[in-house]
Enzyme design. Structure first.
Site, mmCIF file in Angstrom:
data_model
loop_
_atom_site.group_PDB
_atom_site.id
_atom_site.type_symbol
_atom_site.label_atom_id
_atom_site.label_comp_id
_atom_site.label_asym_id
_atom_site.label_seq_id
_atom_site.Cartn_x
_atom_site.Cartn_y
_atom_site.Cartn_z
ATOM 1 N N HIS A 71 -15.897 -4.081 7.029
ATOM 2 C CA HIS A 71 -15.200 -4.171 5.740
ATOM 3 C C HIS A 71 -15.776 -5.231 4.812
ATOM 4 O O HIS A 71 -15.178 -5.543 3.780
ATOM 5 C CB HIS A 71 -13.692 -4.356 5.943
ATOM 6 C CG HIS A 71 -13.113 -3.278 6.808
ATOM 7 N ND1 HIS A 71 -13.071 -1.962 6.412
ATOM 8 C CD2 HIS A 71 -12.609 -3.302 8.062
ATOM 9 C CE1 HIS A 71 -12.556 -1.227 7.385
ATOM 10 N NE2 HIS A 71 -12.272 -2.016 8.402
ATOM 11 N N GLU B 207 -1.772 7.874 7.755
ATOM 12 C CA GLU B 207 -2.540 8.794 6.903
ATOM 13 C C GLU B 207 -3.418 9.672 7.782
ATOM 14 O O GLU B 207 -3.817 9.264 8.871
ATOM 15 C CB GLU B 207 -3.475 8.007 5.958
ATOM 16 C CG GLU B 207 -2.809 7.462 4.728
ATOM 17 C CD GLU B 207 -3.793 6.711 3.829
ATOM 18 O OE1 GLU B 207 -4.986 6.628 4.170
ATOM 19 O OE2 GLU B 207 -3.343 6.221 2.783
ATOM 20 N N LYS C 36 0.831 -1.211 0.000
ATOM 21 C CA LYS C 36 0.000 0.000 0.000
ATOM 22 C C LYS C 36 0.864 1.260 0.000
ATOM 23 O O LYS C 36 0.478 2.283 -0.556
ATOM 24 C CB LYS C 36 -0.960 -0.015 1.192
ATOM 25 C CG LYS C 36 -1.837 -1.269 1.278
ATOM 26 C CD LYS C 36 -2.618 -1.555 -0.003
ATOM 27 C CE LYS C 36 -3.075 -3.005 -0.069
ATOM 28 N NZ LYS C 36 -3.589 -3.414 -1.382
ATOM 29 N N ARG D 92 -8.002 -7.291 -9.257
ATOM 30 C CA ARG D 92 -8.825 -8.444 -9.621
ATOM 31 C C ARG D 92 -10.190 -7.948 -10.052
ATOM 32 O O ARG D 92 -10.523 -6.784 -9.857
ATOM 33 C CB ARG D 92 -9.007 -9.353 -8.400
ATOM 34 C CG ARG D 92 -9.747 -8.654 -7.265
ATOM 35 C CD ARG D 92 -10.141 -9.592 -6.140
ATOM 36 N NE ARG D 92 -11.127 -8.984 -5.273
ATOM 37 C CZ ARG D 92 -10.883 -8.078 -4.347
ATOM 38 N NH1 ARG D 92 -9.638 -7.634 -4.155
ATOM 39 N NH2 ARG D 92 -11.858 -7.582 -3.610
HETATM 40 C C1 MV4 Z 1 -9.267 5.229 5.371
HETATM 41 C C2 MV4 Z 1 -10.393 5.739 6.022
HETATM 42 C C3 MV4 Z 1 -10.332 7.030 6.486
HETATM 43 N N1 MV4 Z 1 -9.212 7.760 6.328
HETATM 44 N N2 MV4 Z 1 -8.177 5.990 5.209
HETATM 45 C C4 MV4 Z 1 -10.822 0.730 4.981
HETATM 46 C C5 MV4 Z 1 -10.505 -0.274 3.924
HETATM 47 C C6 MV4 Z 1 -9.230 0.159 3.311
HETATM 48 N N3 MV4 Z 1 -9.315 0.036 1.893
HETATM 49 C C7 MV4 Z 1 -9.038 1.574 3.737
HETATM 50 N N4 MV4 Z 1 -10.130 1.894 4.600
HETATM 51 C C8 MV4 Z 1 -10.282 3.158 5.074
HETATM 52 N N5 MV4 Z 1 -9.235 3.971 4.906
HETATM 53 C C9 MV4 Z 1 -8.166 7.223 5.687
HETATM 54 N N6 MV4 Z 1 -7.065 7.943 5.538
HETATM 55 C C10 MV4 Z 1 -11.515 4.913 6.179
HETATM 56 C C11 MV4 Z 1 -11.455 3.609 5.708
HETATM 57 C C12 MV4 Z 1 -12.632 2.833 5.936
HETATM 58 C C13 MV4 Z 1 -13.377 2.329 4.878
HETATM 59 C C14 MV4 Z 1 -13.030 2.558 3.558
HETATM 60 C C15 MV4 Z 1 -13.768 2.040 2.541
HETATM 61 C C16 MV4 Z 1 -14.909 1.295 2.834
HETATM 62 C C17 MV4 Z 1 -15.266 1.051 4.110
HETATM 63 C C18 MV4 Z 1 -14.507 1.570 5.160
HETATM 64 C C19 MV4 Z 1 -14.906 1.322 6.468
HETATM 65 C C20 MV4 Z 1 -14.168 1.811 7.484
HETATM 66 C C21 MV4 Z 1 -13.015 2.561 7.222
#
Ligand code: MV4
Length: 476
Positions: free
Chosen positions: A220, A185, A102, A276
């Site tokens: 998630h 982040e 990442k 994917r």
């Molecule tokens: C984040 C975020 C808030 N701020 N990054 C969760 C899955 C992963 N792909 C990254 N995720 C997140 N990253 C920052 N800087 C909140 C999430 C997140 C989230 C993102 C997408 C879909 C569902 C989520 C559920 C909780 C937190």
């Protein structure tokens, strides 16, 4: 099933691999040939690279489609296929590897001019973390570089908490991924999750097929996805699509992929690139008319993408409900078991992607997904009306499912207004009371169950199971 359906239309013979638990599953029967890889735990079957390659050699497979889970984003598996001269139906192994880190993905995207969340590279120690967080501003989010899908993330509100959390996050990452690297982040509160579908061919052509909003999720795991995103405007879509194409071009992306963004208050940021095809791809297919698996197969065979960007249009509105064997009223615990009665919805605007039937045994070893209910309407209102109707029609007896929970979400006023974020489910605990009420309400499922036809249903289901078992015993 999804992959083999595309193969069947193209006249491509298929070979399924399965575990002991899936010996009698419908997909094993549907395939032209089927091989048992090994015992039910995925480590000994679906995740065993040597065994899968062995089957591919034995049957003389030209290509392997890795599906949506298991080894689909495993760079070692893709590399092994490349070395063995078997087409891996997906991107190049270097792409999978680069996007699997990442931190590396963030660097590549930032350099290419794709908006990323303010953040850091690899963090070595708590003091370095504290300096970085002061610069970024609290709250911050600690993430594992080898993570993704939300595993190993931790929100931190202040310096004192951060000093403790860094080392903890490193050791958690080490035990979960065998790799301790973490980064930081800025924490974006209440974001929406919006992802773009992309396709690239071997000749450098890359197109996008619009977005999917996947904010309705729990821990998630996505629950309902829709397209377009309710917040999308023409102007935002142009900006996000341009960023998604830039992201895909930055890694010379080949085959189907998804560029994942979070959106908040008019801004969007690259989060991850999924290398994917994703579970929720059907809503894009419904809106664009493009068969994404067929596109994957053609690209892997070295064909050129047959679509120009201007030819790709999204018409109408689509939703996907993930129907799972789980009990919302029991902390969403999985409910493996035998499906005793089954009647899927149909009619205008309905697509059901599934591999189950009466008598099907849902094993306890894998994901609890039973089927994907995909709904199309000319606009969101029509799509939501059809969704309610289709959820009402859906009958699954024998195992507790999340159908009542899906109904509760679809009936929720905030959801109906499109007013939601990734925190929707946790911020609407009343959904569980709705589930209790809906479970008791008149429904087709309830009518079936009350018909005293349960014995007849169980007899039919046993007959179907026995027939499929016999058919499979002769070939698997
Ligand atoms: C984040 C975020 C808030 N701020 N990054 C969760 C899955 C992963 N792909 C990254 N995720 C997140 N990253 C920052 N800087 C909140 C999430 C997140 C989230 C993102 C997408 C879909 C569902 C989520 C559920 C909780 C937190």
């Amino acid at each position: 099933m999804r992959v083999m359906r595309a193969c069947k239309e193209l006249g491509i013979p298929t070979v399924a691999v399965c575990s002991e638990a899936d010996r009698k599953a419908f997909f094993a029967l549907y395939a032209d040939e089927a091989y048992v890889l090994g015992p039910s735990p995925a480590r000994e079957s679906y995740l065993n690279v040597d065994k899968i390659i062995n089957v591919a050699r034995t049957c003389g497979a030209d290509a392997i489609h890795p599906g949506y889970g298991f080894l689909a984003e495993n760079a070692d598996f893709a590399r092994r296929c490349e070395r063995e001269g078997i087409h891996f139906i997906g991107p190049r192994s270097e792409t999978i590897e680069a996007m699997g880190s990442k931190i590396k993905a963030r660097e590549i995207m930032a350099r290419a001019g794709v908006p990323t969340v303010p953040g850091t590279g690899a963090i070595e120690n708590p003091l370095e973390a504290a300096d970085a967080a002061k610069e970024i501003g609290y709250p911050v989010l600690i993430k594992a570089s080898a993570g993704g899908g939300g595993i190993g993330m931790r929100v931190v509100e202040d310096r004192r908490e951060l000093m403790h959390a860094i080392e903890h996050a490193q050791s958690t990452a080490q035990s979960a991924f065998g790799e301790p690297t973490v980064y930081i982040e800025k924490y974006v509160r209440h974001p929406r999750h919006i992802e773009f579908q992309v396709l690239g061919d071997d000749y450098g052509k890359i197109i996008h097929l619009g977005e999917r909003e996947c904010s309705i999720q729990r821990r998630h795991q996505k629950v309902i996805e829709e397209s377009p995103s309710p917040i999308m405007t023409r102007e935002l879509k142009e900006r996000m699509a341009a960023a998604a194409l830039r992201a895909a071009r930055a890694v010379d992306y080949v085959n189907a992929g998804t560029v994942e963004f979070i959106y908040s208050e008019g801004n969007f940021y690259f989060l991850e690139m999924n290398t994917r095809l994703q579970v929720e791809h059907p809503i894009t297919e419904v809106l664009t008319g493009v068969d994404l698996v067929q596109a994957q197969l053609r690209i892997a065979a070295g064909e050129r993408l047959p679509y120009r960007q201007e030819e790709i249009q999204q018409h109408g509105w689509a939703l996907e409900c993930r129907v799972c064997a789980e009990d919302a009223l029991n902390n969403f615990t999985p409910t493996p078991g035998t499906i005793r009665g089954y009647r899927s919805p149909g009619g205008i605007g309905i697509r059901v992607d599934s591999g189950v039937h009466m008598g099907y045994v849902i094993p306890p070893y894998y994901d609890s997904l039973i089927s994907k209910l995909v709904i199309y309407g000319r606009d969101r209102k029509e799509a939501l009306e059809r969704t309610r109707r289709a959820l009402f029609e859906y009958v699954i007896l024998g195992v507790v499912t999340n159908l009542p929970f899906l109904k509760a979400v679809v009936e929720n006023e905030d959801f109906q207004r499109g007013d939601y974020s990734t925190h929707f489910i946790e911020e609407h605990p009343e959904l569980l009371a709705d589930v209790e009420r809906i479970s008791k309400e008149r429904s087709l499922g309830g009518i079936f169950a009350a018909l005293k036809s349960n014995q007849a249903i169980a007899a039919i289901s046993a007959a179907v199971s026995a027939y499929l078992a016999e058919e499979n015993a002769q070939k698997v």
